[in-house]
Design an enzyme around this catalytic site. Structure first.
Site, PDB file in Angstrom:
ATOM      1  N   GLY A 121       0.814  -1.219   0.000  1.00  0.00           N
ATOM      2  CA  GLY A 121       0.000   0.000   0.000  1.00  0.00           C
ATOM      3  C   GLY A 121       0.843   1.262   0.000  1.00  0.00           C
ATOM      4  N   CYS A 122       1.894   1.254   0.793  1.00  0.00           N
ATOM      5  CA  CYS A 122       2.751   2.439   0.896  1.00  0.00           C
ATOM      6  C   CYS A 122       3.533   2.666  -0.392  1.00  0.00           C
ATOM      7  CB  CYS A 122       3.690   2.310   2.092  1.00  0.00           C
ATOM      8  SG  CYS A 122       2.767   2.253   3.650  1.00  0.00           S
ATOM      9  N   THR A 123       3.907   1.583  -1.073  1.00  0.00           N
ATOM     10  CA  THR A 123       4.603   1.703  -2.350  1.00  0.00           C
ATOM     11  C   THR A 123       3.650   2.247  -3.416  1.00  0.00           C
ATOM     12  OG1 THR A 123       6.127  -0.062  -1.756  1.00  0.00           O
ATOM     13  CG2 THR A 123       5.899   0.429  -4.109  1.00  0.00           C
ATOM     14  N   ALA A 143       3.280   6.003  -2.650  1.00  0.00           N
ATOM     15  CA  ALA A 143       4.493   6.765  -2.954  1.00  0.00           C
ATOM     16  C   ALA A 143       4.747   6.859  -4.460  1.00  0.00           C
ATOM     17  CB  ALA A 143       5.699   6.133  -2.254  1.00  0.00           C
TER      18      ALA A 143
END
Length: 158
Positions: free
Chosen positions: A50-52, A55
């Site tokens: 999710g964070c990738t 970002a």
């Protein structure tokens, strides 16, 4: 700690930062950026799915974002992990390390979460947009990674 309210002064902090114009680890104080519009996006962990997604979407629209504001990602990961995340995905923006949880507590995003019935503390995916005078103009709460970019761009268009 409760989340800061809209139209109040963004809580000030000093923390390690790397990436973007901060080529090597340095220390950033939020109040030193007064006079510029700031996007602070809090995310749980570097190099997770999710964070990738979140970002890389910001990276891919960097030219649009940078015309309107300075963007900083914040997680509780250490600066070395941030540096690897930035390098692996060619992220053009800086990441702030909050290993002692000072900033996530200050902004009220260190919360109880639940996964498969287990409760734990973690960072709630939340974004704060701060005006040139240092006040919070927008809070995007419980952001979904795939929707984050469009929400940020819409808020910056206001």
């Amino acid at each position: 700690m409760p989340r800061p309210a809209l139209h109040t002064l963004a809580p000030d902090f000093t923390a390690p930062v790397i990436g973007g114009t901060y080529k090597s680890e340095t220390t950033l104080t939020l109040s030193s950026l007064r006079g510029q519009k700031i996007v602070l996006y809090f995310y749980p962990k570097d190099d997770t799915p999710g964070c990738t997604t979140q970002a890389c979407a910001l990276r891919d629209s960097w030219s649009q974002i940078t015309k309107k504001a300075h963007l900083f990602g914040i997680s509780t990961d250490p600066i070395k992990r941030h540096a690897k995340f930035i390098e692996k995905y060619t992220l053009p923006f800086p990441l702030i390390a909050d290993e002692d949880h000072h900033i996530v507590n200050l902004y009220g995003v260190w919360v109880e979460k639940s996964l498969y019935g287990k409760k734990y503390l973690g960072t709630e995916r939340t974004t704060f947009i701060i005006s040139v005078d240092g006040s919070i103009t927008t809070i995007l709460e419980k952001v979904k990674p795939a929707e984050h970019l469009s929400q940020v761009l819409a808020a910056l268009a206001l």
